[in-house]
Motif scaffolding. Sequence first.
Motif, mmCIF file in Angstrom:
data_model
loop_
_atom_site.group_PDB
_atom_site.id
_atom_site.type_symbol
_atom_site.label_atom_id
_atom_site.label_comp_id
_atom_site.label_asym_id
_atom_site.label_seq_id
_atom_site.Cartn_x
_atom_site.Cartn_y
_atom_site.Cartn_z
ATOM 1 N N HIS A 120 20.916 -18.279 -9.895
ATOM 2 C CA HIS A 120 19.621 -18.739 -9.801
ATOM 3 C C HIS A 120 19.019 -17.779 -10.687
ATOM 4 O O HIS A 120 18.538 -16.808 -10.442
ATOM 5 C CB HIS A 120 19.061 -18.928 -8.420
ATOM 6 C CG HIS A 120 19.591 -19.393 -7.327
ATOM 7 N ND1 HIS A 120 19.464 -20.875 -7.706
ATOM 8 C CD2 HIS A 120 20.486 -19.349 -6.551
ATOM 9 C CE1 HIS A 120 20.560 -21.328 -6.556
ATOM 10 N NE2 HIS A 120 21.040 -20.229 -5.893
ATOM 11 N N GLY A 141 17.409 -27.165 -12.623
ATOM 12 C CA GLY A 141 16.498 -26.729 -13.592
ATOM 13 C C GLY A 141 16.826 -27.327 -14.847
ATOM 14 O O GLY A 141 17.683 -28.082 -15.136
ATOM 15 N N LYS A 142 15.783 -27.189 -16.119
ATOM 16 C CA LYS A 142 15.838 -27.633 -17.367
ATOM 17 C C LYS A 142 16.261 -26.529 -18.230
ATOM 18 O O LYS A 142 15.236 -25.756 -18.409
ATOM 19 C CB LYS A 142 14.714 -28.494 -17.701
ATOM 20 C CG LYS A 142 14.667 -28.905 -19.050
ATOM 21 C CD LYS A 142 13.498 -29.916 -19.205
ATOM 22 C CE LYS A 142 13.437 -30.643 -20.539
ATOM 23 N NZ LYS A 142 13.425 -31.026 -21.514
ATOM 24 N N GLY A 187 14.580 -20.578 -13.945
ATOM 25 C CA GLY A 187 14.541 -21.861 -13.134
ATOM 26 C C GLY A 187 15.900 -22.400 -13.292
ATOM 27 O O GLY A 187 15.968 -23.414 -12.529
ATOM 28 N N VAL A 188 16.546 -22.052 -14.175
ATOM 29 C CA VAL A 188 18.043 -22.799 -14.396
ATOM 30 C C VAL A 188 18.850 -21.985 -13.284
ATOM 31 O O VAL A 188 19.059 -21.001 -13.124
ATOM 32 C CB VAL A 188 18.273 -22.857 -15.493
ATOM 33 C CG1 VAL A 188 19.862 -23.264 -15.716
ATOM 34 C CG2 VAL A 188 17.629 -23.331 -16.719
ATOM 35 N N SER A 189 19.757 -22.873 -12.471
ATOM 36 C CA SER A 189 20.732 -22.574 -11.623
ATOM 37 C C SER A 189 21.927 -23.102 -12.087
ATOM 38 O O SER A 189 22.148 -24.248 -12.702
ATOM 39 C CB SER A 189 20.552 -23.255 -10.300
ATOM 40 O OG SER A 189 19.255 -22.563 -9.749
#
Length: 185
Positions: free
Chosen positions: A18, A73-74, A22-24
């Motif tokens: 994580h 996430g993006k 914000g991207v996982s």
Amino acid sequence: MHVVFVRGPTGTTVATVHRADGVSLLLPGNDRKFRVPHDLAHFATEREFEISGGVFGAIAAGGVFDTMRVVAGKPRHDAAARSKRILDTHRPTLTMAELLAGVVHRAVEDEAADRLPVLLRNAWNSLGTDPFPWTDEHIGRAGRTLTELAAEWEAQGTVKVTWPDHLVARIPAARGIRRGRRGRT
């Protein structure tokens, strides 16, 4: 960056990373034959030796290895190009981290952590002639940290850890992009 190691459905290790952006991502392991997950050895070794350009520092910066996939996430619009720059720039450090983590992994797996100073220094000599840059204290911490994480792994089948913010790999600038104002006339 938070990382959660769990046992996957086929017995391998799967780490969910994580990132702060914000991207996982899922980082699958290939280590069914080992008691101690190899990626856990990377985490412990790179953290205790403060290697920012290793596997976890590169991931924290936005690097994505071929085996990884985004699960939440993006990603940034330029995520693929940024990842390539990060991984290409830190390739020598990634190679060094693989060597060191492999030695720490084998020593803890074989319950030979007491031999780590000699094993690591011998392995280091295969990279060149530079003196070994870490102390016995660093080596001891790496062995103890991995031993503790391995015990938690064996007892619970999951390990939750945090990657330090100060160990994020340097992100190289994109080539061919000029930044700032143009000259005034």
